[in-house]
Design a protein around this motif. Structure first.
Motif, short mmCIF file in Angstrom:
data_model
loop_
_atom_site.label_atom_id
_atom_site.label_comp_id
_atom_site.label_asym_id
_atom_site.label_seq_id
_atom_site.Cartn_x
_atom_site.Cartn_y
_atom_site.Cartn_z
N ILE A 135 0.78 -1.33 0.01
CA ILE A 135 -0.11 0.22 -0.08
C ILE A 135 0.93 1.06 -0.09
CG2 ILE A 135 -1.63 1.26 1.37
CD1 ILE A 135 -2.95 -1.29 2.23
N LEU A 136 1.96 1.18 0.57
CA LEU A 136 2.78 2.40 0.89
C LEU A 136 3.56 2.65 -0.40
CD1 LEU A 136 4.33 1.97 4.49
CD2 LEU A 136 3.10 3.81 3.52
N SER A 137 3.71 1.56 -1.08
CA SER A 137 4.62 1.62 -2.40
C SER A 137 3.70 2.24 -3.38
CB SER A 137 4.99 0.28 -2.91
OG SER A 137 5.36 0.25 -4.17
N GLY A 138 2.45 1.80 -3.30
CA GLY A 138 1.26 2.27 -4.35
C GLY A 138 0.99 3.82 -4.10
N LEU A 139 1.30 4.30 -2.93
CA LEU A 139 1.01 5.71 -2.61
C LEU A 139 2.15 6.55 -2.85
CD1 LEU A 139 -1.55 5.31 0.41
CD2 LEU A 139 -1.88 6.02 -2.05
N GLY A 140 3.50 5.56 -3.30
CA GLY A 140 4.49 6.70 -3.94
C GLY A 140 5.86 6.65 -2.91
N PHE A 141 5.60 5.69 -1.81
CA PHE A 141 6.81 5.56 -1.00
C PHE A 141 7.64 4.22 -1.28
CE2 PHE A 141 3.55 7.59 1.46
CZ PHE A 141 4.22 8.81 1.90
N ASN A 142 8.83 4.63 -1.50
CA ASN A 142 9.88 3.32 -2.16
C ASN A 142 10.08 2.51 -0.85
OD1 ASN A 142 12.08 4.73 -1.22
ND2 ASN A 142 12.53 5.52 -3.17
N ALA A 143 10.96 1.54 -0.97
CA ALA A 143 11.36 0.65 0.27
C ALA A 143 12.29 1.42 1.23
CB ALA A 143 12.28 -0.47 -0.25
N ASP A 144 13.14 2.32 0.53
CA ASP A 144 14.12 3.14 1.59
C ASP A 144 13.12 4.08 2.25
OD1 ASP A 144 16.26 1.86 0.84
OD2 ASP A 144 16.74 3.30 -0.80
N THR A 145 12.30 4.57 1.84
CA THR A 145 11.35 5.82 2.47
C THR A 145 10.77 5.18 3.55
OG1 THR A 145 11.48 6.86 0.34
CG2 THR A 145 9.87 7.83 2.03
N ALA A 149 -2.72 5.64 3.86
CA ALA A 149 -1.97 4.05 3.82
C ALA A 149 -2.66 3.31 4.90
CB ALA A 149 -0.80 4.10 3.70
N GLY A 150 -2.60 4.09 6.20
CA GLY A 150 -3.15 3.14 7.55
C GLY A 150 -4.40 3.03 7.52
N LEU A 151 -5.39 3.65 6.83
CA LEU A 151 -6.75 3.61 6.93
C LEU A 151 -6.71 2.26 5.75
CD1 LEU A 151 -9.70 4.28 7.33
CD2 LEU A 151 -9.58 6.11 5.66
N LEU A 152 -6.38 2.41 4.84
CA LEU A 152 -6.66 1.24 3.66
C LEU A 152 -6.21 0.09 4.25
CD1 LEU A 152 -5.32 3.33 0.55
CD2 LEU A 152 -7.75 3.02 1.31
N PHE A 153 -5.07 0.06 5.05
CA PHE A 153 -4.61 -1.32 5.61
C PHE A 153 -5.47 -1.90 6.43
CE2 PHE A 153 -1.90 -2.98 9.16
CZ PHE A 153 -1.67 -3.97 8.54
#
Length: 635
Positions: A129-139, A158-162
């Motif tokens: 979900i975080l990746s989909g919203l634009g956060f890569n693995a490092d971020t 992201a927390g809400l969707l999770f």
């Protein structure tokens, strides 16, 4: 199901909802639309229990878990991934209990429940979900407090969707997203298994994800089946039928009243006259639901400017010396360009916008633009820089000591500010009103280039349509950064992709870009593995093949685009002639003027017919060539 029955809610004695009733069956994705300020966000808070209502009922099954977008954003030392995982309170409680539980029976129940809620795969799901919203693995491993407010809003989403609530209440979820993340969210919501009530002003988003629409108007709620375009069609038809029925009823009323007035004092007809009076009293008055007035936007003609307006040759630009954000920029902007800047947040779109606006200077390379070139730069953060204690009128007049108040009011009126709103403190204005004020200030400068960075945030659907018209009527160049797919579809004819430290024209249309994103972008968050390089090579080969295909089709695509532009131009001219016929003074035209108007109208209809034929021929040629090339490539 979610049932709202006879809902009444007041603020300071003013009715927001007056016995409003609607029902949403389980599993539907429902768009919630209406003018800004009518109460959409308020209804979400009433459903969630954050506000109490004055009358009626809101009910949904007790077993349903409810989730709603919050304005509070995480600002702590926890990583993004841990912050999202912490949103699932039940999982966290089970994990904690598992560590200390000594009862084998209870431990079995804990493990069974954790299996049910997929607790063990939760980190991978949160990362996706975080990746989909634009956060890569490092971020994802960085602390939340290191992010900007807008990016932390993404983490909250992201927390809400999770948490996967049964009833998901979303309030403008795309406002802090780039186009790439908005496209991912659209796909996520389309696959969601729960019930969704979604407040959004983005037409394309509503069309692609919603199967029902609730319309809030006149303090009532009305449910329509289908997506936003289908809602618009049905509502327009209803309004038309209401108007026709009201017209017929008024004619019937007038006819009956005429009989009454003529015969009420005549003995032989008195009884009939009294009977008609009773019918008139019982006749229900039809209230036509007219939409509220929409503000207008208009950008003045800045005057002609010889092309090119701006040229860049191997330009590098950034904020720190010897650390360019973008380099090898060799671009050109002409007076009639309509350019969309694409690319994920953080790739440098805003940096390029600031370079074009003159807010940043090139570190290396050459940029050439006339000294008298005016760039109207709209950036969302600029609305936060207004003096909130001033009124729009005071702010406008402070910019020019020679400006008359009447001139300032007239100008503000063109952007939807009547006397009351022009005299309201900026701090009390809505986000949409502040955005319109910034547009009014930009238009006052008569720019040659409109540079609009997320101009639609806080604008409702009708205002977005007005902005589309204003952009299309503007005679200068326009450069857009926006997550609003509809705005890009209706205005942009060039796509520039900001990626991998530079900017290059994207040789394709928006739908091809959407396909490129969904096929090329990783959906697995931090799940890197030994196949990553092989996958990257395959994707690179696919992109190269797609680029070769687009290059081969480019001449036919250009011809198709030219035919489509000609269609739009002629349709716009026809609309103007139609509006002229509806004008009050049309009947006063001289015979020669009427002949001239009819001649133009007849020619436009002929030209439109020919334009439609040309477009159809161009489309057939393009489609056949594309199919042939794909077949030859073994696609």
């Amino acid at each position: 199901m979610l049932e709202i029955k006879d809902l009444t809610y007041r603020i300071a004695g003013r009715d927001i909802f007056d016995e409003a009733t609607v029902r949403v069956d389980p599993g539907h994705r429902v768009g919630f639309v209406g003018r800004n300020g009518t109460g959409k966000t308020t209804l979400l808070k009433l459903i969630s229990g954050d506000l109490g209502y004055d009358g009626g009922n809101i009910t949904y099954p007790e077993r349903w878990k409810l989730g709603i977008t919050k304005q509070e954003v995480p600002d702590n030392d926890d990583s993004l991934l841990d912050t999202v995982l912490a949103a699932d309170a039940e999982r966290n409680a089970l994990l904690e209990e598992e560590q200390t539980c000594q009862d084998m029976g209870r431990l079995g129940e804990i493990h069974a429940r954790m299996e049910d809620i997929e607790a063990y795969s939760a980190p991978a799901r949160a990362a996706e979900i975080l990746s989909g919203l634009g956060f890569n693995a490092d971020t994802q491993t960085q602390p939340c407090h290191s992010l900007s407010g807008g990016m932390r809003m993404r983490v909250a989403l992201a927390g809400l969707l999770f948490t996967r609530p049964d009833l998901l209440l979303l309030d403008e979820p795309t406002n802090h997203l780039d186009l790439e993340s908005a496209i991912w969210l659209e796909s996520f919501i389309s696959r969601y298994h729960g019930t969704i009530l979604l407040v959004s002003h983005e037409r394309s988003f509503l069309n692609n994800v919603c199967d029902q629409i609730i319309h809030l108007t006149n303090k009532k709620l009305t449910l329509y089946r289908g997506n936003y375009d289908q809602f618009q069609a049905v509502r327009s038809e209803r309004l038309s039928q209401q108007a026709q029925f009201a017209k017929k009823q008024e004619a019937k009323r007038a006819h009956m009243m005429k009989f009454v007035d003529r015969f009420r004092y005549k003995a032989s007809k008195a009884k009939q006259a009294q009977s008609r009076l009773k019918l008139l009293e019982k006749m229900e008055t039809v209230e036509i639901q007219l939409d509220e007035r929409t503000a207008q936007l208009q950008f003045a003609d800045p005057g002609s400017f010889a092309p090119p307006m701006i040229t860049m040759d191997k330009v590098a630009v950034g904020y720190e010396e010897n650390k360019p954000v973008l380099k090898n920029l060799s671009l050109r902007i002409d007076p009639d360009d309509r350019i969309a800047l694409l690319g994920a947040n953080g790739n440098g779109k805003s940096t390029l916008a600031k370079l074009i606006a003159g807010k940043l200077k090139p570190q290396t390379g050459d940029i050439v633009k006339p000294s008298k070139l005016r760039v109207g730069y709209f950036a969302q953060h600029q609305t936060d820089e207004f003096n909130v204690s001033m009124t729009p009128l005071q702010h406008f007049m402070s910019l020019d000591a020679k400006m008359f108040e009447s001139d300032a009011r007239n100008w503000l009126g063109r952007f939807g500010y009547d006397k009351d709103r022009a005299d309201t403190k900026i701090g009390d204005l809505s986000g949409g009103e502040k955005a319109r004020l910034l547009l009014a200030l930009i238009a006052r400068e008569k720019p040659h280039i409109l540079l609009l960075d997320e101009p639609t945030n806080h604008l409702d659907i009708d205002m977005r349509r007005v902005l589309v018209d204003a952009i299309n009527d503007f005679v200068g160049a326009v450069i857009l950064v926006t997550h609003d797919f509809s705005l890009l579809e209706l205005t942009a004819d060039q796509l520039w992709l900001v990626d991998q430290g530079t900017c290059q024209p994207f040789d394709g249309d928006l739908n091809q870009y959407k396909t490129y994103l969904t096929s090329d972008r990783s959906k697995q968050g931090s799940a890197a593995n030994s196949q990553e390089q092989s996958s990257a090579d395959q994707k690179k080969a696919k992109r190269q093949a797609a680029a070769q295909l687009r290059q081969a089709l480019k001449p036919l695509k250009n011809k198709l685009d030219k035919a489509e532009k000609n269609q739009k131009r002629l349709e716009a001219e026809k609309v103007k002639l139609d509006e002229r016929m509806l004008a009050p003074d049309f009947a006063t035209l001289s015979p020669d003027q009427l002949v001239e108007h009819n001649k133009k109208y007849s020619q436009i209809l002929k030209d439109l017919t020919k334009a439609d034929e040309d477009w159809l021929e161009a489309w057939d040629n393009y489609e056949q060539a594309e199919a042939k090339l794909q077949e030859e490539a073994g696609s």
